[in-house]
Scaffold this active site. Sequence first.
Site, PDB file in Angstrom:
ATOM      1  N   LYS A 154       0.838  -1.205   0.000  1.00  0.00           N
ATOM      2  CA  LYS A 154       0.000   0.000   0.000  1.00  0.00           C
ATOM      3  C   LYS A 154       0.875   1.258   0.000  1.00  0.00           C
ATOM      4  O   LYS A 154       0.685   2.148  -0.824  1.00  0.00           O
ATOM      5  CB  LYS A 154      -0.897  -0.028   1.239  1.00  0.00           C
ATOM      6  N   ASN A 155       1.834   1.306   0.922  1.00  0.00           N
ATOM      7  CA  ASN A 155       2.579   2.559   1.082  1.00  0.00           C
ATOM      8  C   ASN A 155       3.548   2.856  -0.064  1.00  0.00           C
ATOM      9  O   ASN A 155       3.972   3.992  -0.226  1.00  0.00           O
ATOM     10  CB  ASN A 155       3.306   2.584   2.435  1.00  0.00           C
ATOM     11  N   ARG A 178      -3.775   9.662   3.478  1.00  0.00           N
ATOM     12  CA  ARG A 178      -2.535  10.373   3.788  1.00  0.00           C
ATOM     13  C   ARG A 178      -1.783  10.723   2.503  1.00  0.00           C
ATOM     14  O   ARG A 178      -1.233  11.799   2.320  1.00  0.00           O
ATOM     15  CB  ARG A 178      -1.678   9.419   4.630  1.00  0.00           C
ATOM     16  N   CYS A 223      -5.120   7.773   8.942  1.00  0.00           N
ATOM     17  CA  CYS A 223      -5.598   7.298  10.250  1.00  0.00           C
ATOM     18  C   CYS A 223      -5.334   8.307  11.351  1.00  0.00           C
ATOM     19  O   CYS A 223      -4.296   8.967  11.367  1.00  0.00           O
ATOM     20  CB  CYS A 223      -4.891   5.986  10.602  1.00  0.00           C
ATOM     21  N   ARG A 269       0.446  14.099  13.348  1.00  0.00           N
ATOM     22  CA  ARG A 269       0.932  13.909  11.984  1.00  0.00           C
ATOM     23  C   ARG A 269       1.114  15.210  11.197  1.00  0.00           C
ATOM     24  O   ARG A 269       0.503  15.396  10.127  1.00  0.00           O
ATOM     25  CB  ARG A 269       0.024  12.943  11.211  1.00  0.00           C
ATOM     26  N   PRO A 270       1.939  16.124  11.709  1.00  0.00           N
ATOM     27  CA  PRO A 270       2.184  17.364  10.964  1.00  0.00           C
ATOM     28  C   PRO A 270       2.965  17.084   9.673  1.00  0.00           C
ATOM     29  O   PRO A 270       3.527  15.996   9.512  1.00  0.00           O
ATOM     30  CB  PRO A 270       3.026  18.201  11.932  1.00  0.00           C
ATOM     31  N   ILE A 271       3.012  18.078   8.777  1.00  0.00           N
ATOM     32  CA  ILE A 271       3.809  17.896   7.550  1.00  0.00           C
ATOM     33  C   ILE A 271       4.850  19.019   7.415  1.00  0.00           C
ATOM     34  O   ILE A 271       5.229  19.404   6.317  1.00  0.00           O
ATOM     35  CB  ILE A 271       2.918  17.792   6.280  1.00  0.00           C
ATOM     36  N   ASP A 272       5.289  19.509   8.572  1.00  0.00           N
ATOM     37  CA  ASP A 272       6.253  20.617   8.569  1.00  0.00           C
ATOM     38  C   ASP A 272       7.575  20.270   7.881  1.00  0.00           C
ATOM     39  O   ASP A 272       8.205  21.135   7.265  1.00  0.00           O
ATOM     40  CB  ASP A 272       6.512  21.083  10.018  1.00  0.00           C
ATOM     41  N   ASP A 330       3.696   0.238  12.159  1.00  0.00           N
ATOM     42  CA  ASP A 330       2.478  -0.330  11.571  1.00  0.00           C
ATOM     43  C   ASP A 330       2.240  -1.782  11.972  1.00  0.00           C
ATOM     44  O   ASP A 330       1.155  -2.315  11.747  1.00  0.00           O
ATOM     45  CB  ASP A 330       2.516  -0.219  10.035  1.00  0.00           C
ATOM     46  N   ARG A 335      -8.693  -0.720   3.920  1.00  0.00           N
ATOM     47  CA  ARG A 335      -7.796   0.271   3.308  1.00  0.00           C
ATOM     48  C   ARG A 335      -6.376  -0.272   3.140  1.00  0.00           C
ATOM     49  O   ARG A 335      -5.624   0.205   2.288  1.00  0.00           O
ATOM     50  CB  ARG A 335      -7.723   1.530   4.179  1.00  0.00           C
TER      51      ARG A 335
HETATM   52  C1  UD1 Z   1       4.128   6.589   6.512  1.00  0.00           C
HETATM   53  C2  UD1 Z   1       3.130   5.487   6.304  1.00  0.00           C
HETATM   54  C3  UD1 Z   1       2.558   4.999   7.633  1.00  0.00           C
HETATM   55  C4  UD1 Z   1       3.685   4.652   8.613  1.00  0.00           C
HETATM   56  C5  UD1 Z   1       4.699   5.773   8.704  1.00  0.00           C
HETATM   57  C6  UD1 Z   1       5.890   5.429   9.561  1.00  0.00           C
HETATM   58  C7  UD1 Z   1       2.271   6.081   4.137  1.00  0.00           C
HETATM   59  C8  UD1 Z   1       1.127   6.543   3.330  1.00  0.00           C
HETATM   60  N1  UD1 Z   1       2.084   5.975   5.454  1.00  0.00           N
HETATM   61  O1  UD1 Z   1       3.388   7.683   7.083  1.00  0.00           O
HETATM   62  O2  UD1 Z   1       1.773   3.848   7.384  1.00  0.00           O
HETATM   63  O3  UD1 Z   1       3.117   4.448   9.897  1.00  0.00           O
HETATM   64  O4  UD1 Z   1       5.163   6.130   7.391  1.00  0.00           O
HETATM   65  O5  UD1 Z   1       6.511   4.293   9.093  1.00  0.00           O
HETATM   66  O6  UD1 Z   1       3.313   5.746   3.616  1.00  0.00           O
HETATM   67  N2  UD1 Z   1       6.435  13.926  11.165  1.00  0.00           N
HETATM   68  C9  UD1 Z   1       6.555  15.259  11.519  1.00  0.00           C
HETATM   69  N3  UD1 Z   1       6.594  16.181  10.524  1.00  0.00           N
HETATM   70  C10 UD1 Z   1       6.535  15.835   9.199  1.00  0.00           C
HETATM   71  C11 UD1 Z   1       6.419  14.479   8.850  1.00  0.00           C
HETATM   72  C12 UD1 Z   1       6.364  13.532   9.860  1.00  0.00           C
HETATM   73  O7  UD1 Z   1       6.612  15.597  12.707  1.00  0.00           O
HETATM   74  O8  UD1 Z   1       6.585  16.734   8.344  1.00  0.00           O
HETATM   75  C13 UD1 Z   1       6.359  12.897  12.236  1.00  0.00           C
HETATM   76  C14 UD1 Z   1       4.991  12.202  12.252  1.00  0.00           C
HETATM   77  O9  UD1 Z   1       4.041  12.915  13.011  1.00  0.00           O
HETATM   78  C15 UD1 Z   1       5.333  10.859  12.851  1.00  0.00           C
HETATM   79  C16 UD1 Z   1       6.742  10.592  12.317  1.00  0.00           C
HETATM   80  O10 UD1 Z   1       7.267  11.855  11.930  1.00  0.00           O
HETATM   81  O11 UD1 Z   1       5.402  10.973  14.240  1.00  0.00           O
HETATM   82  C17 UD1 Z   1       6.779   9.635  11.144  1.00  0.00           C
HETATM   83  O12 UD1 Z   1       6.078  10.194  10.069  1.00  0.00           O
HETATM   84  P1  UD1 Z   1       6.349   9.787   8.557  1.00  0.00           P
HETATM   85  O13 UD1 Z   1       7.550   8.912   8.467  1.00  0.00           O
HETATM   86  O14 UD1 Z   1       6.316  11.028   7.752  1.00  0.00           O
HETATM   87  O15 UD1 Z   1       5.077   8.927   8.258  1.00  0.00           O
HETATM   88  P2  UD1 Z   1       3.995   9.129   7.121  1.00  0.00           P
HETATM   89  O16 UD1 Z   1       4.691   9.418   5.832  1.00  0.00           O
HETATM   90  O17 UD1 Z   1       2.903  10.034   7.581  1.00  0.00           O
END
Ligand code: UD1
Length: 417
Positions: free
Chosen positions: A22-23, A92, A116, A121-124, A304, A397
């Site tokens: 999926k990812n 996501r 989920c 889950r910020p995207i900063d 996961d 999903r």
């Molecule tokens: C992806 C996976 C998800 C998996 C995760 C960690 C997808 C669609 N989802 O999620 O299934 O659980 O990897 O293996 O591929 N963070 C920040 N700022 C950011 C980005 C992330 O603080 O800009 C934090 C997140 O809140 C979290 C951690 O970093 O605590 C990991 O996030 P990230 O590796 O980005 O996971 P996702 O890409 O959201």
Amino acid sequence: MSKLKIEGKHILSGEIQISGAKNSAVALLPAAVLAKKKSIIYNVPEISDIKYLIDIMKLLNCEVEHKDGTLYIDSSNLKNKPIPEELSVQMRASYYFMGALLAKFGKVEISFPGGCNIGARPIDIHIKGFEQLGATVDIVKNRYTITADKLKGAKIFFDFPSVGATINIMMAAVGAEGTTIIENAAMEPEIVNVASFLINMGVKIRGAGTKRIEIDGCKDLDNGVCEVFPDRIESGTYIIIGALLGDNLKIKGIIKEHIEALLIKLKEIGVDYEIDNDVMTISKCENLKAVNLKTLVFPGFPTDLQQPLVTLLTQAKGKSLVEETLYENRFKNTYDLNRMGAITNILTMNKLEVKGPKNLKGTHVIATDLRGGASLLIAGLIAAGETEIDNCDVILRGYGNLVEKLSNVGAKLEITE
Ligand code: UD1
């Protein structure tokens, strides 16, 4: 709301084929808009996120055909259009259109992604990366407008090795002039899958799968072909099910190197299995032992698989301690596990204690998130009597053809509306 009904305690034998990850798939589709005209993506899983991503691609004027697990994408007439909130919140991975469209058009308008509810889950880190490549990011009420007259390669150091940010910046960097270097990049297999697709289109990328990735900007991309890697999280989930209920259950499509952390933890718990090439054979194991577990970024134990493993730990003798370091809200499944007879205690926001072994009994539960739902599914399969899981769409999903795959090996379960 769909319901999953499970009659527990059936022993499972036969074969389960693991689907595409999926990812990986959810990143490969957005990456396809970077191709010159046409892309082919093999081994695409049958899950709802893919359907929503195809909706976004059609909105962007791509022609998409989904046939026998293969996606044929023609982006010759690609148009840059704002992506509405009702589509972006479905998953996501909609955020991958940020990097892809920014590289292609120098502009993207999209709302905050869904996914989920397992933490803030910020995207900063994504946003900081786009800005370091020369983009301007305007955020009005969760709506992101990212623009760049010209993207310029830069050295970017991630505060945290985010999977999403690594893929997003890798894609944006394709549209930048010069070389981008990502330091402290995520090393998950999904990064390698996306990088190989971009490399197939003619982009020069070095180091994907390590902490330092270099991407040379590329204006003249070719068509792209790739295959989605087998899903390491789906593999892990069926392996855990096999350890609880298998009778020489065969799980096909295993990549050992992608699930090493799980395999080592399973040995510690007392789970026995055999792996021959990409096929694992596993049977129900007795005398499971409690362990301590800490989730980490790859190659550490994947967050996961934390929730599915907790269900296995309810069957292990002694006290297990689980530490979740990625998300602050990933023990919600334990409320219902306890209602089924497990004994788990949330010690602090990110520490959980599991005492076992405990016999579980079927009852009415609710899936609050994808992997938490998987943990309840496993619980339902080993529980006495019938388990009803409400909101089971969240589980589907991440697990394509779930009912079919489990029914084929002897489980008794069905989805009702
Ligand atoms: C992806 C996976 C998800 C998996 C995760 C960690 C997808 C669609 N989802 O999620 O299934 O659980 O990897 O293996 O591929 N963070 C920040 N700022 C950011 C980005 C992330 O603080 O800009 C934090 C997140 O809140 C979290 C951690 O970093 O605590 C990991 O996030 P990230 O590796 O980005 O996971 P996702 O890409 O959201």
